[in-house]
Motif scaffolding. Sequence first.
Motif: not given
Length: 374
Positions: A12, A14, A284
């Motif tokens: 995750n 980004n 997550e």
Amino acid sequence: MIIGVPKEIKNNENRVALTPGGVAEFKKHNHTVYVQATAGLGSGFSDEDYVAAGAQILPTIEDVYGIAEMIIKVKEPIASEYNLVKEGQLIFTYFHFASSEELTHAMIERKAICLAYETVEKKDRSLPLLIPMSEVAGRMAPQEGAKYLEKPMKGRGILLGGVPGVKPAEVLVLGGGIVGTQAAKIAAGFGASVTIMDINLSRLRELDNIMPANVKTQMSNHYNIKEAIKTADLIIGAVLIPGAKAPHLITRDMLKDMRPGTVLVDVAVDQGGCIETCKPTTHENPTFIIDDVVHYCVANMPGAVPFTSTLALTNATLPYAVLLANKGWQAACSQNDELRLGLNVVNGEVVYKGVAEAFNLPYTSVNNVLEAYA
């Protein structure tokens, strides 16, 4: 110089290490930039944006590592990337070596030139490439803490700011640096009752002068921390020793003194954590529970707000990256004291004392290494 920008592959994550504007700046200095396909999408930048700025797009991470002389990243290489790093290749990113012996040994073995954002340091001891992400993480910490104080998240079921007739939450912030200051400011803005602790009395005086009335300052010591955690609803760990492992201010046995549903947010987790029971988690699966205490220990908190984080980070890193490309890392680090302190591992040698001490490794003075390259 040939610059490579791989896509971040940590869970995750980004953010991206270079914006199209950064590509244009490199092109202005006649450097070549390769960007991995879709590397910027998470931050709102398309491949077309990069091409328009003058970059060339490569399909795979292997292609980027294979061609670049300098790799610019956001987070440290993970295990699947170790073998992609070439001998003598300059890697400019957050490393946080002191929290990972595996990564440290991997970069030593690869004989890479590892220049860490987090240890680039100005004469006033400030950390210009850590500050932007510290500001983001500090401001996020109360936001995440407020969420996990909710009962469905296994928290105490307390609204951070309370309501008329009901007391607000008690927030304890450990550390009065960039992260702690930003965390206290946002928690106070929520309406919480905030206590910020630090070992520096001068810093506490500064904070006492600038913080709103619902923020109290207190000297940080074992006794005061042990007493404060008994009534705290949210505890934010914000302690940093540049390049070294964070000290454990809250130990395993202290959890028993906390009330069930207390939330711990350890922003220092990517540097080993200042709460002993905190281990790195991901966006997550951000939390775990020990002794009914909720632990939030995401090691890349700013990755959840990539548009803001990427722009904040690249505003700070780009001038240094251009300097490295223009002069080469040897000349740039020899002539620039700030960049020199960013060197952690050079051609198989550990040149940052905090990293060597963390794992009892041989230490070589960075000045001696640079002289050898002169």
